[in-house]
Design a protein around this motif. Sequence first.
Motif, short mmCIF file in Angstrom:
data_model
loop_
_atom_site.label_atom_id
_atom_site.label_comp_id
_atom_site.label_asym_id
_atom_site.label_seq_id
_atom_site.Cartn_x
_atom_site.Cartn_y
_atom_site.Cartn_z
N SER A 20 59.82 3.90 -11.82
CA SER A 20 60.97 4.45 -11.45
C SER A 20 62.15 3.64 -11.12
CB SER A 20 60.67 5.36 -9.94
OG SER A 20 60.09 6.52 -10.33
N VAL A 21 62.03 2.54 -10.69
CA VAL A 21 62.90 1.43 -9.90
C VAL A 21 63.72 0.94 -11.10
CG1 VAL A 21 63.39 -0.56 -8.81
CG2 VAL A 21 62.33 1.12 -7.82
N ALA A 22 62.72 0.43 -12.20
CA ALA A 22 63.17 0.04 -13.37
C ALA A 22 64.11 1.03 -14.30
CB ALA A 22 61.97 -0.61 -14.42
N LEU A 25 67.61 1.38 -12.61
CA LEU A 25 68.29 0.35 -12.69
C LEU A 25 68.99 0.12 -14.17
CD1 LEU A 25 66.32 -2.53 -10.73
CD2 LEU A 25 68.62 -1.64 -10.46
N SER A 26 68.18 0.45 -15.00
CA SER A 26 68.33 0.58 -16.58
C SER A 26 69.43 1.42 -16.74
CB SER A 26 67.21 0.74 -17.31
OG SER A 26 67.61 0.97 -18.82
N ILE A 27 69.32 2.78 -16.09
CA ILE A 27 70.12 3.94 -16.16
C ILE A 27 71.58 3.46 -15.64
CG2 ILE A 27 70.83 6.14 -15.57
CD1 ILE A 27 67.52 6.60 -15.72
N TRP A 28 71.60 3.22 -14.43
CA TRP A 28 72.84 2.98 -13.70
C TRP A 28 73.52 1.70 -14.29
CZ3 TRP A 28 75.55 6.76 -11.97
CH2 TRP A 28 74.96 7.79 -11.70
N LEU A 29 72.91 0.70 -14.66
CA LEU A 29 73.47 -0.67 -15.19
C LEU A 29 73.85 -0.70 -16.56
CD1 LEU A 29 71.24 -3.23 -13.26
CD2 LEU A 29 73.51 -2.21 -12.50
N GLY A 30 73.41 0.44 -17.28
CA GLY A 30 73.83 0.38 -18.86
C GLY A 30 75.19 1.09 -18.69
N ARG A 31 75.90 0.72 -19.95
CA ARG A 31 77.23 1.26 -20.07
C ARG A 31 77.46 2.28 -21.38
NH1 ARG A 31 80.22 -4.44 -19.29
NH2 ARG A 31 80.01 -4.57 -17.04
N GLN A 32 76.26 2.82 -21.83
CA GLN A 32 76.30 3.72 -23.03
C GLN A 32 76.46 5.12 -22.64
OE1 GLN A 32 73.53 1.69 -22.38
NE2 GLN A 32 73.53 0.14 -23.98
N HIS A 33 76.12 5.52 -21.55
CA HIS A 33 76.21 6.94 -20.95
C HIS A 33 77.14 7.08 -19.95
CE1 HIS A 33 72.40 7.48 -23.35
NE2 HIS A 33 71.84 6.45 -22.91
N ALA A 34 77.67 8.33 -20.20
CA ALA A 34 78.52 9.02 -19.07
C ALA A 34 77.97 9.14 -17.69
CB ALA A 34 79.12 10.20 -19.64
N ARG A 35 78.70 9.27 -16.79
CA ARG A 35 78.00 9.51 -15.35
C ARG A 35 77.22 10.76 -15.18
NH1 ARG A 35 79.31 8.04 -10.27
NH2 ARG A 35 78.86 9.58 -8.53
N ARG A 36 77.52 12.04 -15.95
CA ARG A 36 76.96 12.96 -15.96
C ARG A 36 75.40 13.07 -16.68
NH1 ARG A 36 78.98 18.79 -18.91
NH2 ARG A 36 76.98 19.92 -18.45
N VAL A 37 75.44 11.97 -17.69
CA VAL A 37 74.17 11.88 -18.40
C VAL A 37 73.28 11.08 -17.39
CG1 VAL A 37 73.00 10.94 -20.54
CG2 VAL A 37 75.20 12.27 -20.68
N LYS A 38 73.99 10.14 -16.82
CA LYS A 38 73.14 9.26 -15.92
C LYS A 38 72.47 9.96 -14.65
CE LYS A 38 75.84 4.98 -16.91
NZ LYS A 38 76.71 3.81 -16.29
N VAL A 39 73.33 11.02 -14.17
CA VAL A 39 72.70 11.79 -13.02
C VAL A 39 71.68 12.67 -13.65
CG1 VAL A 39 73.25 13.82 -11.52
CG2 VAL A 39 74.85 12.01 -11.89
N ILE A 40 71.66 13.33 -14.77
CA ILE A 40 70.61 14.00 -15.42
C ILE A 40 69.47 13.28 -15.75
CG2 ILE A 40 70.05 15.13 -17.38
CD1 ILE A 40 72.86 16.11 -17.57
N TRP A 41 69.59 11.93 -16.29
CA TRP A 41 68.43 11.13 -16.31
C TRP A 41 67.62 10.73 -15.17
CZ3 TRP A 41 65.18 10.58 -20.04
CH2 TRP A 41 65.49 11.03 -21.32
N SER A 42 68.49 10.47 -14.22
CA SER A 42 68.21 10.01 -12.63
C SER A 42 67.29 11.14 -12.03
CB SER A 42 69.13 9.60 -11.79
OG SER A 42 69.87 8.56 -12.21
#
Length: 66
Positions: A20-22, A25-42
């Motif tokens: 989960s931590v890995a 970190l990969s989700i939120w440090l990446g620049r490929q996805h919009a904030r909304r997508v990052k929240v959904i993946w999180s």
Amino acid sequence: MLAGSRSWPLIFFAAWTVGSVAALLSIWLGRQHARRVKVIWSVLVLAVPIVGAIAWFVLGHQRHKR
């Protein structure tokens, strides 16, 4: 009862925590996805233990070849 048979919850918790931590970190440090997508993946990573993190690295994490 064997001592090793009682350690599976600890192994499961450790795998969930590290994965989960890995993934987060990969989700939120990446620049490929919009904030909304990052929240959904999180939410997916946190709501579905281990499977959510695996899904991120297999389906969500995009590697760009240049």
